[in-house]
Design a protein around this motif. Structure first.
Motif, PDB file in Angstrom:
ATOM      1  N   LEU A  66       0.746  -1.162   0.060  1.00  0.00           N
ATOM      2  CA  LEU A  66      -0.065   0.039   0.135  1.00  0.00           C
ATOM      3  C   LEU A  66       0.870   1.104   0.007  1.00  0.00           C
ATOM      4  O   LEU A  66       1.932   1.197   0.807  1.00  0.00           O
ATOM      5  CB  LEU A  66      -0.981  -0.050   1.298  1.00  0.00           C
ATOM      6  N   ARG A  68       0.773   5.422   0.434  1.00  0.00           N
ATOM      7  CA  ARG A  68      -0.264   6.700   0.693  1.00  0.00           C
ATOM      8  C   ARG A  68       0.737   7.759   0.833  1.00  0.00           C
ATOM      9  O   ARG A  68       1.586   8.183   1.663  1.00  0.00           O
ATOM     10  CB  ARG A  68      -0.606   6.182   2.115  1.00  0.00           C
ATOM     11  N   THR A  92      -3.371   4.619  -2.709  1.00  0.00           N
ATOM     12  CA  THR A  92      -4.499   5.086  -2.024  1.00  0.00           C
ATOM     13  C   THR A  92      -4.526   6.699  -2.074  1.00  0.00           C
ATOM     14  O   THR A  92      -3.338   7.151  -1.693  1.00  0.00           O
ATOM     15  CB  THR A  92      -4.761   4.745  -0.359  1.00  0.00           C
ATOM     16  N   ILE A 105      -7.300  -2.588   2.231  1.00  0.00           N
ATOM     17  CA  ILE A 105      -6.354  -3.340   3.249  1.00  0.00           C
ATOM     18  C   ILE A 105      -6.787  -4.818   3.261  1.00  0.00           C
ATOM     19  O   ILE A 105      -6.109  -5.746   3.007  1.00  0.00           O
ATOM     20  CB  ILE A 105      -5.975  -2.755   4.578  1.00  0.00           C
ATOM     21  N   ILE A 110      -3.282  -6.767   2.447  1.00  0.00           N
ATOM     22  CA  ILE A 110      -1.955  -6.089   2.467  1.00  0.00           C
ATOM     23  C   ILE A 110      -1.317  -6.018   3.583  1.00  0.00           C
ATOM     24  O   ILE A 110      -1.873  -5.480   4.725  1.00  0.00           O
ATOM     25  CB  ILE A 110      -2.342  -4.526   1.886  1.00  0.00           C
ATOM     26  N   ALA A 113       3.043  -1.525   4.107  1.00  0.00           N
ATOM     27  CA  ALA A 113       2.754  -0.016   3.678  1.00  0.00           C
ATOM     28  C   ALA A 113       3.925   0.934   3.497  1.00  0.00           C
ATOM     29  O   ALA A 113       4.499   0.853   4.760  1.00  0.00           O
ATOM     30  CB  ALA A 113       1.471   0.731   4.457  1.00  0.00           C
TER      31      ALA A 113
END
Ligand code: 3UK
Length: 514
Positions: A66, A68, A92, A105, A110, A113
């Motif tokens: 992931l 972010r 995301t 998630i 996932i 991250a």
């Protein structure tokens, strides 16, 4: 479009490392404020992060990661590092809250991250409710154990790209979920090159001296393609402004002499109101997608800048734009023609192709779509390889596709079918109107009535006289039965994280007000 890729393919070799190997490492890849990264700089950052992923974080090929962050150089480098290491990116939107981060998630299971430290809060809150996420590594604060610290380890400047197959999944894009749970759309390594070689090479036709800029987040595939993949494929530069609201976009275009811009119709309208005394003459290509481009917006932009807005419809399912038109063949008001490599058709409820001129459901087939992650809705939205969109379109006799409405945005009033966007387009031609959204409001007599939510231009007062004037304006320009029987003046319209008008939210408001 001649899209044959080798069986083994790591897209980062083609998009990035090739430039360095072939002597273009000194070219500018990223401009962000005062920071400049050459292609060689970017390649090194990518290698360092890829080494951290494999050596320090235990990532193996096929793991989902992931991401972010806002549109920053480190976001670009992290994205490419996951691809180079053979992982699967799940990016995301920065504005997502903990509650919205939990779904991807859990759905994509996932475990790892990477996150800009400024956006950690919501991700940590999501982690508390999504125990599958076992490790978050942040960057930007240079803390112990941070990505910044790990990246500096000796020997991390080189990394051999994972030997991935061209059809290994490498990114999962979640749709914004305006019609139910978000859907995870899976894309292959080769899909990333395919959008560059179809839309990029055949429709956009930018060149290596161009400087790309825009507002969509990189977590939205519109932004990923327009701001990262298309420029990298040709060795051009991307400008990543710190903020990407319309005023910031104008500042950055002016300061960095951007030449190609990717943004949504709303942003073009907002920029038009702020161009007084500004110099954006460096622009030469302006792409509009994400929402229908009303002809009044096309006309106003062309009148002010001399440039045609290049409309294009894309979807997360298809990765990027699949109908659009090269600059020389644009038809104002139409979205365009199928992008070379793609096929599009209009079908009725039974799935039968509609004759030209008859509105129906838009379906599309091409090299980049469409496989959902573990989703029964695959059977509903992908028929025989054709992705059935939620859009009502018609095709004219010359093969151009004309947007009508989102299929669930048709208003049925006293037996008439009325497309909300048609009324919006008409209202936008009135000088008092900055933005508007038109939906059906429940009505005991007519089933629904047409209701317009209108944001007025600065300094204009919304009163009963203006309501009357706007209604007369619509009646004078389109069939009178389409006029908005109710008009509400509002200060802002509800939007999704990808900048789309949330008509369903307006419908809710209309229902509660009825
Ligand atoms: C709507 C348009 C009319 C349409 C996207 C470019 O928007 C993108 O992907 P999403 O999955 O949404 C897809 C839906 O958005 N839409 C997009 N562009 C247009 N409607 N005219 C347009 N030009 O309803 C479509 O079904 O968020 C756009 C590139 C990549 C993308 N993911």
């Amino acid at each position: 479009a001649g899209l044959t890729y080798p069986e083994r393919l790591n897209v980062v070799t083609e998009l990035l490392d090739r430039h360095v190997l072939e002597g273009r490492g000194g070219r500018t890849a990223i401009i962000a404020g005062d920071l400049r990264w050459s292609y060689a700089d970017l390649a090194e950052q990518v290698n360092r992060i890829a080494n951290v992923l494999i050596r320090d974080l235990g990532m193996v090929t096929g793991n989902r990661v992931l991401l972010r962050a806002a549109n920053t150089p480190m976001m670009v480098a992290s994205y490419l590092a996951v691809l180079k290491a053979g992982g699967v990116v799940v990016a995301t939107m920065p504005m997502l809250r903990a509650g919205e981060l939990i779904y991807p998630i859990r759905k994509a299971k996932i475990a790892l991250a990477l996150c800009d430290h400024r956006l950690l809060g919501e991700l940590e809150a999501a982690q508390a409710q999504a125990p599958e996420l076992t490790r978050i590594v942040s960057w930007g604060d240079d803390a112990t154990g941070s990505l910044d610290a790990l990246m500096r380890q000796p020997g991390y400047e080189n990394f051999t790209a994972a030997d991935t197959a061209s059809d290994d999944v490498c990114l999962i894009g979640f749709t914004s979920g305006t019609t139910g749970e978000p859907k995870g759309t899976m894309h292959f390594q080769r899909d990333i090159l395919a959008i560059c070689d179809c839309y990029g090479a055949r429709v956009l036709k930018a060149d290596p001296e161009d400087r790309f800029i825009g507002s969509p987040p990189l977590a939205f595939t519109f932004g990923l393609g327009g701001l990262v993949l298309f420029p990298m494929r040709i060795g051009a530069a991307m400008i990543l402004p710190e903020k990407a609201g319309p005023p910031d976009l104008i500042d950055a275009i002016e300061r960095h002499k951007a030449s190609v811009v990717f943004t949504a119709p709303t942003a073009y309208r907002a920029m038009l109101d702020r161009l007084e005394g500004r110099d954006i003459s460096s622009l030469r290509i302006c792409v509009s997608a994400g929402e229908a481009l009303p002809k009044p917006t096309f006309d106003a932009w062309q009148a002010r800048t001399g440039l045609p807005l290049m409309d294009g419809i894309g979807a997360t399912e298809m990765l990027h734009i699949f109908i659009g038109a090269p600059r020389e063949t644009i038809r104002p008001g139409a979205t365009g023609l199928p992008v070379p490599g793609y096929e599009a058709k209009i079908i009725d409820e039974a799935g039968v192709e509609c004759p030209d001129g008859t509105p129906g459901r838009l379906a599309v087939r091409g090299p980049t779509g469409c496989r959902y992650l573990a989703d029964a809705r695959q059977a509903k939205y992908v028929l025989d390889g054709w992705n059935v969109t939620g859009d009502t379109y018609l095709r004219d006799a010359d093969g151009y596709f004309w947007y009508q409405a989102r299929s669930d945005d048709m208003i049925i009033s006293a037996g008439y079918n009325i497309a909300g966007p048609e009324v919006e387009i008409c209202l936008l031609t009135h000088p008092a109107v900055a933005e508007c959204g038109v939906v059906g409001a429940p009505c005991p007599d007519r089933g629904q009535i047409v209701k317009a939510y209108v944001v007025l231009r600065e300094g204009i007062l919304g009163d009963a006289n203006l309501v009357k004037e706007l209604q007369e304006h619509v009646k004078a320009h389109i069939a009178p039965y389409k006029y908005p029987r109710a008009i509400a003046f509002v200060t802002a319209l509800p939007k999704t994280p990808t900048g789309k008008l949330q008509r369903f939210a307006l419908r809710e408001i209309a229902r509660s007000e009825a």
